[in-house]
Enzyme design. Sequence first.
Site, PDB file in Angstrom:
ATOM      1  N   LYS A 211       0.833  -1.197   0.000  1.00  0.00           N
ATOM      2  CA  LYS A 211       0.000   0.000   0.000  1.00  0.00           C
ATOM      3  C   LYS A 211       0.874   1.256   0.000  1.00  0.00           C
ATOM      4  CE  LYS A 211      -3.458   2.314   2.849  1.00  0.00           C
ATOM      5  NZ  LYS A 211      -4.410   2.236   3.947  1.00  0.00           N
ATOM      6  N   GLU A 217      10.546  -4.610   4.459  1.00  0.00           N
ATOM      7  CA  GLU A 217      10.616  -6.036   4.084  1.00  0.00           C
ATOM      8  C   GLU A 217      10.297  -6.203   2.595  1.00  0.00           C
ATOM      9  OE1 GLU A 217       8.971  -4.812   6.640  1.00  0.00           O
ATOM     10  OE2 GLU A 217       9.266  -6.024   8.446  1.00  0.00           O
ATOM     11  N   ARG A 274      -5.218  -4.497   6.027  1.00  0.00           N
ATOM     12  CA  ARG A 274      -5.804  -5.796   6.397  1.00  0.00           C
ATOM     13  C   ARG A 274      -7.209  -5.974   5.840  1.00  0.00           C
ATOM     14  NH1 ARG A 274      -4.633  -2.405  10.419  1.00  0.00           N
ATOM     15  NH2 ARG A 274      -6.262  -1.559  11.757  1.00  0.00           N
ATOM     16  N   HIS A 390      -5.578 -33.401  17.722  1.00  0.00           N
ATOM     17  CA  HIS A 390      -4.483 -34.238  18.221  1.00  0.00           C
ATOM     18  C   HIS A 390      -3.332 -33.390  18.733  1.00  0.00           C
ATOM     19  CE1 HIS A 390      -6.354 -37.959  16.865  1.00  0.00           C
ATOM     20  NE2 HIS A 390      -6.862 -37.193  15.909  1.00  0.00           N
TER      21      HIS A 390
HETATM   22  O1  F6P Z   1       3.207  -2.869   9.674  1.00  0.00           O
HETATM   23  C1  F6P Z   1       1.850  -3.008   9.590  1.00  0.00           C
HETATM   24  C2  F6P Z   1       1.356  -2.736   8.213  1.00  0.00           C
HETATM   25  O2  F6P Z   1       1.264  -1.382   8.014  1.00  0.00           O
HETATM   26  C3  F6P Z   1       0.028  -3.431   7.963  1.00  0.00           C
HETATM   27  O3  F6P Z   1      -1.038  -2.713   8.455  1.00  0.00           O
HETATM   28  C4  F6P Z   1       0.064  -3.598   6.492  1.00  0.00           C
HETATM   29  O4  F6P Z   1      -0.881  -4.527   6.051  1.00  0.00           O
HETATM   30  C5  F6P Z   1       1.491  -4.045   6.290  1.00  0.00           C
HETATM   31  O5  F6P Z   1       2.223  -3.286   7.227  1.00  0.00           O
HETATM   32  C6  F6P Z   1       2.041  -3.873   4.917  1.00  0.00           C
HETATM   33  O6  F6P Z   1       2.000  -2.538   4.531  1.00  0.00           O
HETATM   34  P1  F6P Z   1       2.190  -2.119   3.020  1.00  0.00           P
HETATM   35  O7  F6P Z   1       1.083  -2.729   2.233  1.00  0.00           O
HETATM   36  O8  F6P Z   1       2.152  -0.624   3.012  1.00  0.00           O
HETATM   37  O9  F6P Z   1       3.517  -2.642   2.568  1.00  0.00           O
END
Ligand code: F6P
Length: 550
Positions: A211, A217, A274, A390
């Site tokens: 977003k 990451e 989310r 289990h």
């Molecule tokens: O770190 C939390 C967050 O902002 C989430 O709310 C979101 O879904 C995720 O990181 C990934 O964010 P982006 O889509 O901006 O990479």
Amino acid sequence: MNAGSRGRLDQTPEWNALAKHREELGEVQLRKLFADDPRRAERLSLTVGDLHLDYSKHLVTDETLRLLRALAEATGVAELRDAMFRGEKINNTEDRAVLHTALRAPESAVVKVDGENVVPAVHAVLRKMQVFADRVRSGDWKGHTGSRIRNVVNIGIGGSDLGPAMAYEALRAFTARDMTFRFVSNVDGADLHEAVRDLDPAETLFIVASKTFTTIETVTNATSARNWLLTGLGAGEEAVAKHFVALSTNEEKVSEFGIDTANMFEFWDWVGGRYSYDSAIGLSLMLAIGPDHFREMLAGFHLVDEHFRCAPAEENVPLLLGLLGVWYGNFHGAQSHAVLPYSHYLSKFAAYLQQLDMESNGKSVDRDGRPVDWQTGPVVWGTPGTNGQHAYYQLIHQGTKLIPADFIGFAKPVDDLLPGLVAQHDLLMANLFAQGQALAFGKTAEEVAAEGVPAELVPHKTFRGNHPTTTILAGELSPSVLGQLIALYEHKVFVQGAIWNIDSFDQWGVELGKVLAKRVEPALTAGAEVPGLDGSTAALVARYRELRGR
Ligand code: F6P
């Protein structure tokens, strides 16, 4: 709308009435409730779309339900819901509208944000996704070397990963089985390594889903993926256009990364991460299941949206689920909520719900920033049955904790299951029904003793029962049913956030860790001095460097 000026929840007459009712009710016996009312199962069941929901095995009487609905009314759940659907900025700490419901609204709908109808833009992006998906799936979209795309790797994290990854698993039976789909989220290089090590770069498309397009990451993995691709192809930057597309709200950052914005699928700041897999973030899913199934899924979402918006309180399923959660969390001290799907295809369902619920309602201040004195979101967990049976069901049956649970099952196995395996479906579902029964009604000491069990073993073999569960049953796990299920949980989370008077749509709690990771990283790599580092972390960093031979 800022609901923050509202009075304190725990000082309302409705809250106090529930507390008093809980005290008077004492230990509810489900055996007795069922014995007293032979029609209980029928009365305490609801239907929405294809979902049949049995909530008769809950520790509630008609009075409990009445009082819970009164609490919803007093706390303005319906007003906040209507404000959300109207596009008002109910995410007050970020000053944003909350309009995932507009993502699945029909083209004729009008939903305005700041005076502008957002529905045409939603459908324009859907059409763009459809054209792209059709091209890739038909082989018309070629990679840099002219090969067709056979592998799709979605790179994203949190809401930009969990939704598409979960839905891809859930709808495997509907996917293009001749293509490979992988989902990379972890900044641990092992994730990308395992995802691409057996793929041919010439046939691989990367979808960078973010977003913000600033998530470390995702940007790190996307950069590594680009290097892997260009090295593998022995090509220059010009190859990127055929192998990378972006899903984002941030055109500038996408362009900076080197992805042509013509290959960007847009969404908007009024879609929470989310709550986003039915937006452009679902492109990998659309590639897998095809545009028609994707639209069927959207229709499933919309069906439950309309139910939530219009159904009276007595029949409103998301409202009911939210209220039951409040009943256990706030009046029985339950700390967690288990989601137990009897479908292997829902293996990632609980992980998806963890973000949906815990990132939304894991808050301890109200909309005005005042500390709350009541429990908010539960710990959500679970894995598919029968595996859980289990492993941890022992604790649910005979442990000391109250763990409300949802069972989810389907009458029919998916269509393309090998014929020899279809017969196993009855056994799977027999387990679901048996677990609900055992948890609710248990086995008394008298019943155990009557079986001739030695006296000293009777306590060990006794089941207390009275463990509350909801059973959600549908015909089959289709795209529409998946959409219905997800919308159900989205709105359940909404209801609880509204009652607790928290902002379910921000996520400030994830920020501090991000900042600290950035600060500590140079200490790991270059041994840099990090001002103000605490003793424990400093020692761990030193040990880490030693182990890395630095
Ligand atoms: O770190 C939390 C967050 O902002 C989430 O709310 C979101 O879904 C995720 O990181 C990934 O964010 P982006 O889509 O901006 O990479």
